[in-house]
Design a protein around this motif. Structure first.
Motif, mmCIF file in Angstrom:
data_model
loop_
_atom_site.group_PDB
_atom_site.id
_atom_site.type_symbol
_atom_site.label_atom_id
_atom_site.label_comp_id
_atom_site.label_asym_id
_atom_site.label_seq_id
_atom_site.Cartn_x
_atom_site.Cartn_y
_atom_site.Cartn_z
ATOM 1 N N LYS A 1 -7.090 -3.778 2.088
ATOM 2 C CA LYS A 1 -8.190 -3.063 1.435
ATOM 3 C C LYS A 1 -7.622 -2.022 0.472
ATOM 4 C CE LYS A 1 -11.771 -2.985 5.013
ATOM 5 N NZ LYS A 1 -12.506 -2.083 5.907
ATOM 6 N N SER B 1 -6.013 -0.300 5.764
ATOM 7 C CA SER B 1 -5.776 -0.738 4.402
ATOM 8 C C SER B 1 -4.631 -1.750 4.339
ATOM 9 C CB SER B 1 -5.475 0.501 3.551
ATOM 10 O OG SER B 1 -5.459 0.188 2.204
ATOM 11 N N LEU C 1 -6.674 1.455 -1.020
ATOM 12 C CA LEU C 1 -6.370 2.742 -0.392
ATOM 13 C C LEU C 1 -7.432 3.773 -0.775
ATOM 14 C CD1 LEU C 1 -2.559 2.791 -1.025
ATOM 15 C CD2 LEU C 1 -3.647 2.976 1.213
ATOM 16 N N GLU D 1 -6.863 4.942 8.540
ATOM 17 C CA GLU D 1 -7.321 4.287 7.315
ATOM 18 C C GLU D 1 -6.164 3.643 6.550
ATOM 19 O OE1 GLU D 1 -10.141 6.369 4.945
ATOM 20 O OE2 GLU D 1 -11.241 7.099 6.693
ATOM 21 N N LYS E 1 0.858 -1.183 0.000
ATOM 22 C CA LYS E 1 0.000 0.000 0.000
ATOM 23 C C LYS E 1 0.891 1.228 0.000
ATOM 24 C CE LYS E 1 -3.484 -2.733 0.490
ATOM 25 N NZ LYS E 1 -4.362 -3.013 -0.668
#
Lengths: 356, 356, 356, 356
Positions: free
Chosen positions: D312, D307, D314, D303, D124
């Motif tokens: 998950k 992520s 971004l 968040e 990420k």
């Protein structure tokens, strides 16, 4: 042929009297200011410059003025103590009357005016509660009538003046009727407007302080006061009046209903300017009630005129003016006595500290 | 003897013309509306009811009207295309002129009006940029003059109208001069007021879209446009004009100085009411510019009158009205051509896509 | 070596208890949540997912929890009826206590907590009046201390909840202590903060209605109430509490001084968004008090922790928590009895309808 | 077993680096700050007091830090000039990356980061555009997605800092990339968010002044600038950036749609306090962006953590970070050259003054 204009005389040319005179002279197209009265030489000098050249006959005798031929109406802006007497004399001369609030600080005298008016049902007799003519209050009223907030149940309303350190209001307290009668009478009138004219008070509680003008003690008056009026039928109004605001005039009203709320003037402002500076963002506030309500007074003059010329119902019932003073006087009594004043459902006193 | 009143004629009784006529009839104490002209039968019918009974002589011929004996001034609220011609004719009849903006969408024609005015230095000839008479803009101006924000350096100003889905503005675009000339000319005039009349544009950039009225393409016009005017001397103004607002009229101006900022109307509102409901707190916004600026137009009528009667300088220089149109036209040109327009320090074009 | 962290247990995992637990778990860097108690199976299930995996030992027996070795403090967020008992038990186990307001709706029980705390002067025992930790109220307090408004003289404060039609609050009224004790206790606490902890009430008046929940009559309670507390020394506070707001939570306070005024939250808003639409401009309002005061609760947890670890004075005196309930109970009594409650300068009742 | 927490290292402990470190240490429940790097002795001293005691290993060598066993991610808050290099090195060590904006002021270098990220699709890599995490902007975004304003067509957005007379920003201009790249990149990112990531600029115009920091001339930079970006597809964004605000930080955005408008922060305020005084009513404004956006940075940290841990997507695409810098650089070029920069529908330059 030019349409008839209402021929108006102005009684009293003090601070507010001048404004009424000028409004009827210049800002009321269907009326003509034709006469003016003042017993005061300084005001008379002002009138010679500002009214006489425009066809206004000047008088230092009220009775003579109201005999001027062709006159249709008189706007009374003299001292409160003579409002009632002048209103009655005008009616007896067959003149419509627009009288500054209050009719009197004495309820029996208020009632005399109402009694006299009943004898002249063709005359328009109105006590000027200017806020009823303000477009914001009218918008709020329309929204209430449209049902936007459900059933109006609680009213919070305040009349708060900018602090005037001159001591004027100490002397004025001698005959003002007290802070609730002088100031909150507007909030009470709004309460009658939003809750309904036929609403009856059930109890009245009030408390006050003298924060900046201790000399008010000699007149049993206060510079800040808070009161609650509970009405029969499950409604409450609560009021704050003050002469201590640093920032200017702040007359705010909230009408709280079962399904919504309306506020009027919760963000006081003189105009649309914001000033951004190292200390933050500042907006100014009108220093006086006329800065907030000038256009309401103009509207009042025009609607009174229309009502007289076209024989339309007045926008404010005269009896309300008495009721507002009655409630104001009960608040003042509760304030001074420290005791609650109570009424039965017919409006009769059931207990309390003193006779009105 | 009653003081002399300015004898005024009104040319044009359309939407804005009617308002000028009524303002001079009823809300300008030192002026009298004595004549009115309209070529339109419907407007004439309105005038027969609303003006004639009050002593206003009606004309369907402009030239005849301006020959009415005793006339002192004319207020021109006709279609833009005849503003200049009527203004010139009035001057030639020795009449003061208050002309709705713009003098013309053609700069040479604007200049003809200025040239004619120079021949009649005793006449007051003013193009009505109403915002200069608005109390909020005046308050902002006073604060700038007091030095509260240091040196004004950046102006953001927008004229944004409530969306009118009737298609009126599509047809109007044929002769409006374009969105910048029609709408932003007010913002440009304010720029001259806040930055100084003698400021010279250096470059002009502009871009626009047709978001809700694609038919404007036929007239090379747009329904939303943004422009930047860079001035010689280190100042910038940037503008937004739109006919797409859902909520109402939103004319906002920020004057950003080296030491502070002033905003005018950053929180548009119709009045002082807030409505609290399950969706939040809502305040309404004026639907049209007259809801925002009505009192500015009244003030304009009164100051024009005072200027004529007392031979005082006008509050707005006529040459500014030309300059504002020139800058507006440069913005419109940049918008349509997609190219920057540049000027040297004397105001001469140094490059750009086309001749004005 | 890592600095010592305060070992905290959470009692009660209902709506507010959960939030306290999570705040001590995640948002209080110098504290560790190590234990939690709930008698409720549903809350226990939540705790197994949300607390246990992070090292929190769960209990269904409060007494067992407070015996957990190494524990330093307990945060009590159970039902009001057990607040006092749990606080006392915790102190007896040598634990610091942060207790949700109120300690109890019974004044004698409140006093027992204070008495117990006096026996453990080394323990930090605080009743959580969250608004004292809100940055806006603190900013207002700082400005008062800087003398910006002169002498604070009048306080207006309201706690107004969004209307919850579920009937929850009718059942809740059976044991809430009444609307003034449940809701206005925050406003009373703020009054003590702004006027001074040592201020003594002189008279208490209150009136209420049942506008949307007539069933409250069975518990002698109301859904809207207004009260005035007059204090010795020339100060007045007046309160409004309501469970009827359509738009959301609206907790507003004004502190009015002899030379200025401060308002907190006179324009409630959820965030910085305004939505412009054909009906006007709308901003949303938090639906619940946690939407308004979340960060104040986080701040409270952190300052309580700091006070325990560093042996610093608590930001709120425990005795104030009793005094606030006392004044709330007097308002509730005045509301129910319809009679004013009065106190002498030492705080003793001098008249009134009933014993507390 | 306790859920796995993301093991995070912080690179850079300057003004913003410290905040990231503290946020990952204390306000990101699912992450643990385990390492920190700074080449600066003063920052290192701070870290010994504020990070080391809580289990954070300190490094004065970035490369060593990213070799710390168990590490999952790095948050980069060093000087812009090393952002890209450090991000690439971290990816090569298999670390997730949260990088302060911008990746670089050089577009080719930005692209290198994106290229490297493509080689590690399981990592990420996010550039922190904090406003996307602000609850007000998110609320506005949700309202747009619900269709409340129709089709977003015009964006006005400004980033305006409080004037800092220290001269810091003059020196900073040497390597900031220019005022549009440094400041407006946030507004451009918001534009991509509200108009759509795939939108392509068509033309870019910009103008600026040096009103308070004439020394910026040596770096070809400005202290106030205005720019317009016209996009293919009939959308326009216009920006204002300034370092001259007297009152504080004022970052305002308007999203204007075919059927409504949203504004974010049109009334900047530090908190809910209004101060009423003889000069009017004043509210304060945050002095710096962290006063406005602190909670957005906390949200961003959480968040990003989620992520990484839950794999998950971004919330912000890395390619947007490049695109925002590209548009910012085009604005800066237009500003410095005084010439419009144009692009074709594929995003290729079609004319303009210089190569990027």
């Amino acid at each position: 042929m030019a349409p008839k204009k209402l021929q108006v005389a102005a009684a009293g040319l003090g601070r507010m009297g001048k404004r009424h005179a000028i409004n009827f002279l210049n800002r009321t197209p269907r009326a003509e200011l034709v006469a003016a009265f003042t017993p005061d030489p300084e005001e008379m000098a002002w009138a010679k410059v500002n009214l006489e050249p425009y066809g206004v006959t000047l008088y230092d005798d009220y009775k003579k003025m109201i005999e001027q031929p062709g006159l249709n109406a008189v706007v009374i802006g003299t001292a409160t103590s003579v409002h009632a007497e002048e209103a009655i004399q005008a009616m007896q001369k067959n003149l419509h009357v627009l009288c500054e609030k209050p009719l009197s600080t004495s309820i029996p005298i208020c009632r005399q005016v109402v009694e006299e008016a009943k004898k002249h049902p063709h005359l328009k007799v109105m006590c000027g509660f200017s806020r009823r003519f303000d477009e914001s209050y009218r918008d709020a009223r329309n929204k209430v009538e449209q049902g936007l907030i459900g059933r109006p149940s609680i009213i919070r309303s305040q009349t708060c003046d900018k602090h005037d350190p001159s001591g004027f209001f100490v002397a004025y307290a001698a005959w003002s009727g007290g802070i609730f009668v002088d100031m909150s009478v507007h909030d009470i009138d709004l309460t009658l407007w939003f809750f309904g004219d036929d609403i009856q008070p059930k109890s009245v509680s009030a408390h006050g302080i003298r924060a900046v003008q201790p000399e008010l003690a000699q007149y049993n008056d206060y510079d800040n006061a808070v009161g609650i009026v509970e009405f029969w039928g499950g409604k409450i109004a609560y009021y704050y009046c003050s002469r201590m605001m640093a920032h200017g005039q702040e007359d705010t009203t909230e009408i709280i209903g079962t399904e919504g709320k309306l506020s009027v003037n919760s963000n006081p402002q003189s105009n649309f300017v914001n000033y951004y500076h190292p200390g933050g963002i500042t907006r100014e506030v009108p220093a006086h009630y006329y800065g907030r309500f000038e256009m309401a007074f103009v509207q009042e003059a025009n609607e009174f005129t229309e009502s007289c010329l076209d024989n339309k119902p007045l926008p404010v019932k005269l009896s309300n003016a008495v009721k507002a003073v009655e409630i104001g006087a009960a608040l003042q009594e509760a304030l001074v006595s420290g005791k609650q004043v109570r009424f039965d459902e017919t409006g009769r006193r059931v207990e309390g500290s003193s006779k009105l």
